[in-house]
Design a protein around this motif. Structure first.
Motif, mmCIF file in Angstrom:
data_model
loop_
_atom_site.group_PDB
_atom_site.id
_atom_site.type_symbol
_atom_site.label_atom_id
_atom_site.label_comp_id
_atom_site.label_asym_id
_atom_site.label_seq_id
_atom_site.Cartn_x
_atom_site.Cartn_y
_atom_site.Cartn_z
ATOM 1 N N TYR A 217 0.854 -1.123 -0.041
ATOM 2 C CA TYR A 217 0.086 0.101 -0.254
ATOM 3 C C TYR A 217 0.815 1.208 0.136
ATOM 4 C CZ TYR A 217 -3.827 3.120 1.110
ATOM 5 O OH TYR A 217 -4.803 4.189 1.145
ATOM 6 N N TYR A 234 -4.735 5.679 -9.286
ATOM 7 C CA TYR A 234 -4.158 5.064 -8.050
ATOM 8 C C TYR A 234 -4.661 3.498 -8.072
ATOM 9 C CZ TYR A 234 -1.794 9.153 -6.617
ATOM 10 O OH TYR A 234 -1.036 10.225 -6.682
ATOM 11 N N SER A 236 -5.353 1.754 -5.453
ATOM 12 C CA SER A 236 -6.714 1.577 -4.547
ATOM 13 C C SER A 236 -7.389 2.641 -4.877
ATOM 14 C CB SER A 236 -6.087 1.185 -3.287
ATOM 15 O OG SER A 236 -5.133 2.235 -2.804
ATOM 16 N N THR A 237 -8.684 2.775 -4.391
ATOM 17 C CA THR A 237 -9.561 3.773 -4.363
ATOM 18 C C THR A 237 -9.129 4.783 -3.577
ATOM 19 O OG1 THR A 237 -11.320 2.223 -4.615
ATOM 20 C CG2 THR A 237 -11.762 4.524 -4.322
#
Length: 355
Positions: A217, A234, A236-237
């Motif tokens: 992450y 990106y 992830s949201t």
């Protein structure tokens, strides 16, 4: 009654910015999302005085701090600490299995350029971390002087925690030779907490390519490569609400004018420091006093919690000392969209209580 915040984050947020947070959602894989991120990136480069790429993270500044030291330390990190948040950066290294040493200053004192020079001259380190502004002690490090030392060590990745200073004082990232400059939304940028931002240099990216286990992450190389491949989207949201508000707030910052904004922060800081010296004492060495938060030495042994309780009755709140400095100091933040008149109103209220 709403209590106006004079604490070192989260800060008071303007109503128009809060309204921008409620902008209807868009798809985070849409062209509109790419356009929004490109807009933010261009404006943040201007605010940071950098040509380096900008990365966003839906996290506090701590997320990117952890990502920086884990992603880009190949050999060993030198973590310079002037308080609680430098200590925290060292803890991040340890918890991620990153080889690191902590070089601490006395409370209220800065990281001096000769300390950096002495440490890097050993040849043991390929990354350093500096806390630009330590909210626990009210110290702002002399980064211009440190930059001169860093010119002697061009291969060392230079990471700067500007979480509580960027947007409130001038930080010329490229001129200072900073490879990763980190900030977050809830301090001088004047937004709610939840978004962090960093610039990243090619040198830092090249270092990250040599690190096998960078996490996921907060893998800064992964974030960089993804936005380049996916047109500023990106993996992830992201927090689109923060992005809408940040894009809007950056326009407001430029409308005020960067030099005007920095001067406003200086004037607020000078006013609070002068009052602190007359009524109590400064905790920080005044030569290195912060432009965004003042730590007041509690020389009169007032009950800080009781002071805050009485301030709350008239619509204000300040901050007690942080960690081991609780009640030994108290802190007044003067950052983001706070005005000098608002600071004067707070100080007048404190005087009525303590005098």
């Amino acid at each position: 009654m709403h209590k106006r915040l004079f604490i070192p984050g989260p800060v008071e947020v303007r109503e128009d910015i809060l309204k921008k947070m409620s902008t209807p959602m868009i798809g985070h894989r849409s062209k509109d999302a790419s356009k929004l991120q490109k807009s933010i990136s261009g404006k943040m480069k201007k605010l940071m005085y950098t040509d380096n790429e900008i990365l966003l993270s839906t996290s506090s500044g701590s997320g990117l701090m952890e990502g920086a030291i884990r992603s880009c330390t190949v050999k060993r990190a030198a973590v310079f600490s002037i308080g609680a948040f430098g200590d925290r950066w060292y803890k991040m290294a340890v918890c991620n299995g990153v080889q690191a040493d902590k070089i601490s200053s006395e409370p209220g004192q800065p990281t001096l350029p000769e300390m950096v020079d002495k440490t890097l001259a050993t040849g043991k380190y390929d990354l350093i971390t500096i806390t630009h502004n330590e909210t626990a002690t009210g110290v702002m490090n002399p980064v211009e002087e440190i930059a001169e030392v860093m010119k002697k060590y061009p291969d060392v990745v230079y990471c700067l925690d500007a979480v509580s200073s960027l947007g409130g004082t001038k930080i010329e990232v490229d001129k200072l030779g900073v490879d990763i400059c980190i900030t977050s939304s809830q301090k001088c940028l004047g937004l709610p907490p939840g978004l962090s931002i960093c610039s990243i240099s090619q040198k830092a990216l090249d270092a990250a390519k040599k690190v096998e286990f960078r996490g996921l992450y907060f893998d800064l190389l992964e974030l960089y490569e993804y936005i380049k491949k996916k047109d500023y989207q990106y993996p992830s949201t992201p927090s689109l609400s923060h992005m809408f508000a940040l894009d809007y707030q950056l326009d407001r910052i430029f409308e005020e004018g960067l030099e005007n904004r920095f001067e406003r922060h200086r004037k607020m800081a000078e006013y609070v420091r002068q009052w602190a010296k007359e009524r109590f004492a400064l905790f920080a060495d005044e030569r290195y006093a912060s432009n965004t938060v003042t730590a007041v030495k509690n020389t009169r042994n007032i009950d800080v919690s009781e002071l805050n309780k009485k301030l709350g009755e008239v619509g204000y709140v300040i901050s007690n000392g942080y960690g081991q400095l609780k009640d030994i100091t108290f802190r007044i933040a003067h950052m983001a969209d706070t005005t000098l008149d608002e600071i004067k109103g707070l100080i007048e209220s404190i005087d009525k209580i303590i005098m």
